[in-house]
Structure formats: structure tokens, C-alpha cells
Design an enzyme around this catalytic site. Structure first.
Site, PDB file in Angstrom:
ATOM      1  N   CYS A   2      36.119  52.175  54.956  1.00  0.00           N
ATOM      2  CA  CYS A   2      35.705  52.824  56.018  1.00  0.00           C
ATOM      3  C   CYS A   2      36.968  53.822  56.239  1.00  0.00           C
ATOM      4  CB  CYS A   2      36.091  51.898  57.388  1.00  0.00           C
ATOM      5  SG  CYS A   2      35.149  50.366  57.536  1.00  0.00           S
ATOM      6  N   ARG A  27      35.783  57.830  49.616  1.00  0.00           N
ATOM      7  CA  ARG A  27      36.633  56.552  49.741  1.00  0.00           C
ATOM      8  C   ARG A  27      35.392  55.335  49.438  1.00  0.00           C
ATOM      9  NH1 ARG A  27      41.070  56.810  53.354  1.00  0.00           N
ATOM     10  NH2 ARG A  27      40.573  54.871  54.168  1.00  0.00           N
ATOM     11  N   TRP A  75      32.233  50.699  55.563  1.00  0.00           N
ATOM     12  CA  TRP A  75      32.142  49.999  54.276  1.00  0.00           C
ATOM     13  C   TRP A  75      31.862  48.515  54.939  1.00  0.00           C
ATOM     14  CZ3 TRP A  75      34.837  46.080  51.609  1.00  0.00           C
ATOM     15  CH2 TRP A  75      34.282  46.197  50.278  1.00  0.00           C
ATOM     16  N   ASN A  99      39.071  50.876  61.627  1.00  0.00           N
ATOM     17  CA  ASN A  99      39.106  50.669  60.345  1.00  0.00           C
ATOM     18  C   ASN A  99      39.965  49.257  60.119  1.00  0.00           C
ATOM     19  OD1 ASN A  99      39.719  50.607  57.450  1.00  0.00           O
ATOM     20  ND2 ASN A  99      40.678  52.597  57.665  1.00  0.00           N
ATOM     21  N   GLY A 100      39.760  48.395  59.324  1.00  0.00           N
ATOM     22  CA  GLY A 100      40.710  47.148  59.280  1.00  0.00           C
ATOM     23  C   GLY A 100      39.837  45.884  59.421  1.00  0.00           C
ATOM     24  N   GLU A 483      40.049  47.014  31.166  1.00  0.00           N
ATOM     25  CA  GLU A 483      39.838  48.367  31.747  1.00  0.00           C
ATOM     26  C   GLU A 483      38.641  48.629  31.284  1.00  0.00           C
ATOM     27  OE1 GLU A 483      40.624  49.791  34.101  1.00  0.00           O
ATOM     28  OE2 GLU A 483      40.047  51.861  33.971  1.00  0.00           O
ATOM     29  N   LYS A 487      35.364  49.301  33.830  1.00  0.00           N
ATOM     30  CA  LYS A 487      34.615  50.705  33.719  1.00  0.00           C
ATOM     31  C   LYS A 487      33.277  50.474  33.703  1.00  0.00           C
ATOM     32  CE  LYS A 487      36.736  53.001  35.333  1.00  0.00           C
ATOM     33  NZ  LYS A 487      38.469  52.427  35.716  1.00  0.00           N
ATOM     34  N   GLU A 490      31.672  48.802  36.879  1.00  0.00           N
ATOM     35  CA  GLU A 490      31.676  49.350  38.189  1.00  0.00           C
ATOM     36  C   GLU A 490      30.837  50.390  38.232  1.00  0.00           C
ATOM     37  OE1 GLU A 490      35.581  50.669  39.299  1.00  0.00           O
ATOM     38  OE2 GLU A 490      36.309  51.409  37.457  1.00  0.00           O
ATOM     39  N   HIS A 506      37.982  29.724  21.766  1.00  0.00           N
ATOM     40  CA  HIS A 506      38.336  28.704  22.985  1.00  0.00           C
ATOM     41  C   HIS A 506      37.262  28.711  23.910  1.00  0.00           C
ATOM     42  CE1 HIS A 506      41.938  27.558  20.904  1.00  0.00           C
ATOM     43  NE2 HIS A 506      42.453  28.981  20.916  1.00  0.00           N
ATOM     44  N   LYS A 602      36.772  53.663  46.998  1.00  0.00           N
ATOM     45  CA  LYS A 602      37.836  54.280  46.356  1.00  0.00           C
ATOM     46  C   LYS A 602      39.192  53.770  46.939  1.00  0.00           C
ATOM     47  CE  LYS A 602      39.776  57.156  43.460  1.00  0.00           C
ATOM     48  NZ  LYS A 602      39.763  57.031  42.223  1.00  0.00           N
TER      49      LYS A 602
HETATM   50  C1  G6P Z   1      39.584  50.292  44.029  1.00  0.00           C
HETATM   51  C2  G6P Z   1      39.177  51.357  43.523  1.00  0.00           C
HETATM   52  C3  G6P Z   1      39.604  51.046  42.024  1.00  0.00           C
HETATM   53  C4  G6P Z   1      41.098  51.005  41.781  1.00  0.00           C
HETATM   54  C5  G6P Z   1      41.669  49.904  43.134  1.00  0.00           C
HETATM   55  C6  G6P Z   1      43.008  49.880  43.169  1.00  0.00           C
HETATM   56  O1  G6P Z   1      38.918  49.034  43.914  1.00  0.00           O
HETATM   57  O2  G6P Z   1      37.777  51.286  43.189  1.00  0.00           O
HETATM   58  O3  G6P Z   1      39.294  52.287  41.011  1.00  0.00           O
HETATM   59  O4  G6P Z   1      41.831  50.918  40.816  1.00  0.00           O
HETATM   60  O5  G6P Z   1      40.997  50.215  44.094  1.00  0.00           O
HETATM   61  O6  G6P Z   1      43.530  51.071  44.152  1.00  0.00           O
HETATM   62  P1  G6P Z   1      44.999  51.932  43.684  1.00  0.00           P
HETATM   63  O7  G6P Z   1      44.427  53.125  44.787  1.00  0.00           O
HETATM   64  O8  G6P Z   1      45.798  50.942  44.613  1.00  0.00           O
HETATM   65  O9  G6P Z   1      45.134  52.367  42.452  1.00  0.00           O
END
Ligand code: G6P
Length: 607
Positions: A2, A27, A75, A99-100, A483, A487, A490, A506, A602
């Protein structure tokens, strides 16, 4: 997540609010809305989908005008994506954006329904509206009504509030959600992040938890929650800030992948000089650095994977035990902070609610030696709560899937580890010069890995048509496998999982068949033989493996992609590049919304 933009000006505020919403788009959100006040009447428009839908609706209205207003990108947390659930929410006297998350909203909603309030949305936010109404009905004071919101609600909020009978004021209050206030000579604004308003403000102020701001055209007054006036020092906006575009690329993420060699130069700039590393921010804390005996790193998402890789470095290079804890878990576990613990938060945005809350918690307990944040956004909430901040200087990252922030976090962590080792005199001469020489080579090595990544193109078709992919690695590369898998899922929405390769047999080996590709991160190091045995186990079961390694091997069903030679210490950083490339190209082929993948945000500012 948001986003709020709101304010009051001498002219129609609509274009400023719309511009702000567009700057908050990165965001992540699913609907948007705007509410204006003019002649004691609210005008309200809301749309699902992109801000451009809202812009179109506004353009169709002949008299959408107001000198004060609230705008919001939502959001969804409570209630589906719909116009009814989108903000602003309006009642007879109030219009609000939130927001929250209001954690006790169910109880409050029950009480308010009994008092006759008719809820129009499924959101938790709507309770705020009727708390305001109820309180205003008895006190006739908006300030008192806001105090009641602070007192009655549990959870997090950044709020913009306007009252139908007062066209001169926009109110704001926040707790555990980001909010910044900006002002010029004849306009006052608020927003969830300063990006949204920095082009049209001269000075910004950060609102603290439970502080109340009264925004008027000519200025802003700040209050404590019990009504005392607060003096706040404004921070001048740097008008020479970079304007972020796509630099000729189709997507922000693509640009951010390709600019990494340049970004890393910036991260290292003025920090590596001749044969040493200088992190000036650490100068005041040399005494603490010498004392460090334990490290805890708290983070979320991609930042957490950078933390997991750093753990190997702390333990292998410095012999300091390092615990990595996901921020959302940290808050609810028994805290066993050991003696002389360095507490590190890793965060691109500096606003992630879970990471921020964990940091606030350790500040309350005050059992740690020193808190350091490694962050990409100067002035954001996490740095403001930390003893010191090491900025990653990666420039604005817009793509939701983090790339350059990850590699620059790792570069900063290496410099930090080096600096701690120097203070503790625990690095021998050889290790000292190995780290420095390697870091100096990092930009050029990243360039080589970018070039080598094109060899993956032939594999992308395989990935595009698969429903599931597995990633494996050992030690640091096990963390990097996480990671890689993150990637891919997502941005391409392909199910992907990662394993420490030794764990495969296992249980997860049961997933292997000819349709489930396995991506193995297998640099040629002392563990290569071990991971290659795991690869053999997969191949023996008709699995298809893509191996990323500086050793080339020819075998049936094995696609061996030769990666450039590179100092071992840089490999976790450099091997992340082909993984980013693979995910990006696959998502592109699938035609997903790469920069703003569905359901994701984001900056995750709710718990
Ligand atoms: C969200 C983003 C990720 C990010 C994570 C942590 O999920 O989509 O890309 O890694 O938040 O965010 P930060 O800003 O704390 O690294």
C-alpha cells in the site's frame, strides 16, 4: 505494498497526487483511489488494476477538483481486490487512507456494528473511519478522534485523514508503517516514501510512531499523541537526485541485471583505497568491533539469502559464529542474545516491517553490542533505528525481484567482514590482500558472468515449458540455490524449490523425473566432487541437469555451462548473475509482468 500520497495546496492537488501514485507503483499494488474535498463535499474515485485506470476515470469526470485530497494504492490484505475494498474510505464526515494492518479490527468492527455503523468494505481499515466518527460525534474534535484511533487500535498504520468541514487541514498519524511529510512555501504533502513527493517538496520530515501531523498550505505542525507541540528538523531534498528510467531496456529488472558491474563500482567507490578497505561509518565503533564474539543477521526474502551467504563468510573467514534468522520468526522466538553480539539487519528498502520490528525489539532489550544496517535507501526506517548504516549505493531498484541490491549487499558484507577482521587482528596478511585484490576484480568479473550468461539461452525453452524446477548447491551455493529458485518463481510463476545438494537423497530425490529440470550451482572448488556425485544421482534417474560451473563436463542429459574463472570468494556474487538471467529470460518468454509480478510488493510494510 500500500502507498499513500496526500496533501493540501493552493491549486488543484489532483495532478500531484496522481504523479505520486505513479511513483509508488513499483512497491506493488492491485487497486487505487483518490478522494478530494471541495465545498465541503467529497469526490471519490476508485479503480482496480493499474493507476492508469484511475487516471482514465479522473479524465472522464468534468469537475474532479480539490485543493486537498488523499490518494492510495492498495495491496490487498483483508478482503479481495475490488473497488469497495480500495481506499480511500469515506463516511459522513471523514475520508481516510490507511497503510498497515489493524490487528484487533474484528472486535472493533463488532462493537461499531452494534452502535449502528454500516460497513461497506471487507477491509480492516474501515474500523478507523467509524472510530473517528464515533469520537467526533461526542467531542467535536478531530484531534481527539485521532487520539482515540491511537488508543483503540492494535497493529500498524500510516493514515491520511480529512474532515468534511475543514478544507484547510489534512491530518496524519503513524505507527510501525512508513510515512514522510514534505513541504514547500504553499503546499504540504505526505507519502509512504519520499520518492512520491520529492520532486515537488523542498524539505521532508519523518513522522515518529504515534506522532500526529497537521498539514496546512503554509506549513506543518507536529504533535505528540497527548497534544504537545513537537519541533522537528527538516531534511533538505537533494534536487540533483537521479531520475530513474529503463536506460533503453524493456524492463527495469533487465536494466538492473545489466548495470550490476557499474553498480558494484559505486558500492566499492571511496571504500577500497590502495591496499585497504575504509568504511568510514565504522570509525566511531572500533572498540565495539574489537569485542564482537557473535553475529546475528535478520532479514527477509532476497536479503535473507545474502545473509545466509554472509554467514559462511563470517564463520570461514573470521571464525565468528553467525546466526541468520528470518525477521518474521525472530520476533516470536525466545531471544538468546549471546555476549558481544553484533546485530545486522539486511534490507534493500529499509522499510520491511518484519525486519524493522525485529530491530525495534532488540533495541528495547538492549542486549546487543552494536546494530548495523546494510541498506540501499538512505534515511529509511531501518537505518534510522540502527547504530550505524552501511549503504549499498546500488541506486534505486525498481523491479520487484531484487538483483543489484543483492549483489551490492554481498559486496558490502565482504567489506564489513574485512573491517571487523582488521580491528580484531584476525585476518592474516594473505587473506587481507586476497579479499582486497578479489573485490577490485569484482566489476570486471561480473561483466564476464553477464557475457557468459547468454550460453543459457538454449535452456530457456526447457524451463518455459516446465511446471517445476529444482535448484541445488552446497555451502554458500546452497544459499544461492534458494535465491535462484526464488528469482524463477517470483517472476515466471514456475514452481521452484532449492536444496542443499547433500539433502537430496533424504526425500527430494523422489521428485526427480525427465520433466523436472535441476539447476546445479557447482563451482569447481573443494566441494565439486561432492556435488557432482549428487548430479550423477539425478542423471542416473533420468533427471535433466543444468550445471553452472567453471569445470566443463560432457555427459548424457547434462547441460554443462562453462562459467568464467573467478576468485572463490567472489563466486557467490558472480554466480547469482546467470541465475537472475535465467529467471528473467524465462519470465520474458512466458510474458509475465516482470517488473511487478502478481501478488508481490517491493516494499513489504505490513507484517
Ligand atoms: C519483498 C521483495 C523482495 C525483497 C524482500 C525483502 O518481498 O519483493 O525482493 O527481497 O521484500 O525486502 P528488503 O527491502 O527488506 O530487502
Amino acid at each position: 505494498m500500500c502507498g499513500i500520497v496526500a496533501g493540501i495546496s493552493e491549486k488543484n492537488i489532483t495532478p500531484i497526487l496522481l504523479e505520486g501514485l505513479k511513483k509508488l507503483e513499483y512497491r506493488g499494488y492491485d487497486s487505487s483511489g483518490i478522494s478530494l474535498l471541495f465545498d465541503n463535499e467529497f469526490s471519490l474515485l476508485k479503480e482496480t488494476g493499474k493507476v492508469k485506470n484511475l487516471e482514465l476515470s479522473i479524465s472522464k469526470e468534468c469537475s474532479f477538483f480539490g485543493k486537498l485530497g488523499l490518494a492510495h494504492t492498495r495491496w490487498s490484505t483483508h478482503g479481495k481486490v475490488s473497488k469497495e475494498n480500495a481506499h480511500p474510505h469515506n463516511s459522513k464526515n471523514f475520508s481516510i487512507v490507511h497503510n498497515g494492518i489493524i490487528e484487533n479490527y474484528l472486535g472493533l468492527k463488532g462493537d461499531l456494528i452494534k452502535k449502528g455503523y454500516d460497513f461497506k468494505s471487507e477491509t480492516d481499515s474501515e474500523v478507523i473511519l467509524y472510530i473517528l466518527e464515533e469520537s467526533y460525534k461526542s467531542s467535536g474534535s478531530v484531534f481527539k478522534a485521532i487520539q482515540d484511533v491511537i488508543q483503540k487500535t492494535k497493529g500498524s498504520y500510516a493514515l491520511g485523514i480529512i474532515h468534511r468541514k475543514n478544507e484547510e487541514v489534512v491530518w496524519s498519524v503513524k505507527k510501525d508503517s512508513p510515512l514522510v511529510i514534505g513541504k514547500t512555501k504553499d503546499m504540504s504533502l505526505m507519502a509512504s516514501d519520499k520518492n512520491a513527493i520529492d520532486s515537488c517538496t523542498e524539505e521532508i520530515y519523518y513522522l515518529g510512531d504515534n506522532e500526529i501531523a497537521k498539514l496546512e498550505k503554509k506549513g506543518v505542525t507536529f504533535f505528540t499523541s497527548d497534544g504537545k507541540i513537537l519541533y522537528k528538523e527538516g531534511i533538505k531534498i537533494d534536487k540533483n537526485q537521479e531520475i530513474v528510467g529503463k536506460g533503453g531496456f524493456e524492463y527495469f529488472m533487465e536494466k538492473e541485471i545489466y548495470e550490476q558491474p557499474e553498480v558494484i563500482k559505486n558500492t566499492l567507490k571511496n571504500r577500497i583505497k590502495k591496499e585497504s578497505i575504509y568504511l568510514d561509518e565504522l570509525n566511531r565503533y572500533k572498540r565495539e568491533l574489537k569485542k564482537i564474539e557473535n553475529v546475528e543477521i535478520i532479514s527477509c526474502g532476497t536479503s535473507n539469502h545474502a545473509a545466509l551467504i554472509s554467514k559462511y563468510w563470517f564463520e570461514n573467514i573470521l571464525n565468528i559464529p553467525c546466526e541468520v534468522i528470518i525477521a518474521s520468526e525472530y520476533r516470536y522466538k525466545t531471544l538468546l542474545t549471546r555476549k558481544n553480539t553484533l546485530f545486522i539487519t539486511l534490507s534493500q528498502s529499509g522499510e520491511t516491517a518484519d525486519t524493522l520490528s525485529a530491530l525495534k525489539l532488540i533495541n528495547e532489550k538492549n542486549k546487543h553490542l552494536l546494530s548495523i544496517s546494510v541498506c540501499n535507501v538512505e534515511g529509511s526506517s531501518i537505518p534510522r533505528e540502527s547504530d550505524l548504516t552501511l549503504l549499498t549505493n546500488a541506486g534505486k531498484e525498481i523491479g520487484v525481484a531484487s538483483t543489484k541490491a543483492f549483489t551490492s549487499q554481498l559486496a558490502v558484507m565482504l567489506m564489513l567482514i574485512y573491517s571487523i577482521g582488521r580491528e580484531k587482528r584476525s585476518l592474516d596478511k594473505e587473506m587481507n590482500s586476497y579479499i582486497i585484490k578479489s573485490l577490485k576484480k569484482l566489476p570486471i568479473k561480473m561483466e564476464e558472468f553477464l557475457n557468459a550468461s547468454t550460453s543459457l539461452d538454449s535452456f530457456i525453452k526447457t524451463l518455459e515449458n516446465t511446471t517445476s524446477a529444482l535448484y541445488i548447491g552446497r555451502s554458500e551455493y546452497g544459499a544461492l540455490a534458494m535465491e535462484g529458485a526464488l528469482k524463477l518463481k517470483e517472476i515466471s510463476y514456475i514452481h521452484s524449490e532449492s536444496f542443499y545438494a547433500g539433502e537430496l537423497k533424504h526425500g527430494s530425490l523422489a521428485l526427480i523425473d525427465e520433466n523436472t529440470p535441476v539447476i546445479a550451482i557447482a563451482p569447481f572448488n573443494e566441494l565439486f566432487d561432492k556435488i557432482y556425485s549428487n548430479i550423477e544421482e539425478i542423471l542416473a534417474r533420468n533427471g535433466k541437469v543444468l550445471m553452472l560451473s567453471d569445470k566443463h563436463i560432457i555427459s548424457e542429459n547434462l547441460i554443462s555451462i562453462k562459467m568464467p574463472e573467478c576468485p572463490e570468494i567472489l563466486k557467490p556474487i558472480c554466480y547469482s548473475i546467470p541465475l537472475q538471467y535465467l529467471a528473467f529470460k524465462t519470465a520474458k518468454l512466458k510474458g509475465t509482468d516482470i517488473d511487478k509480478p502478481r501478488n508481490l510488493a517491493k516494499s513489504v510494510t505490513v507484517e
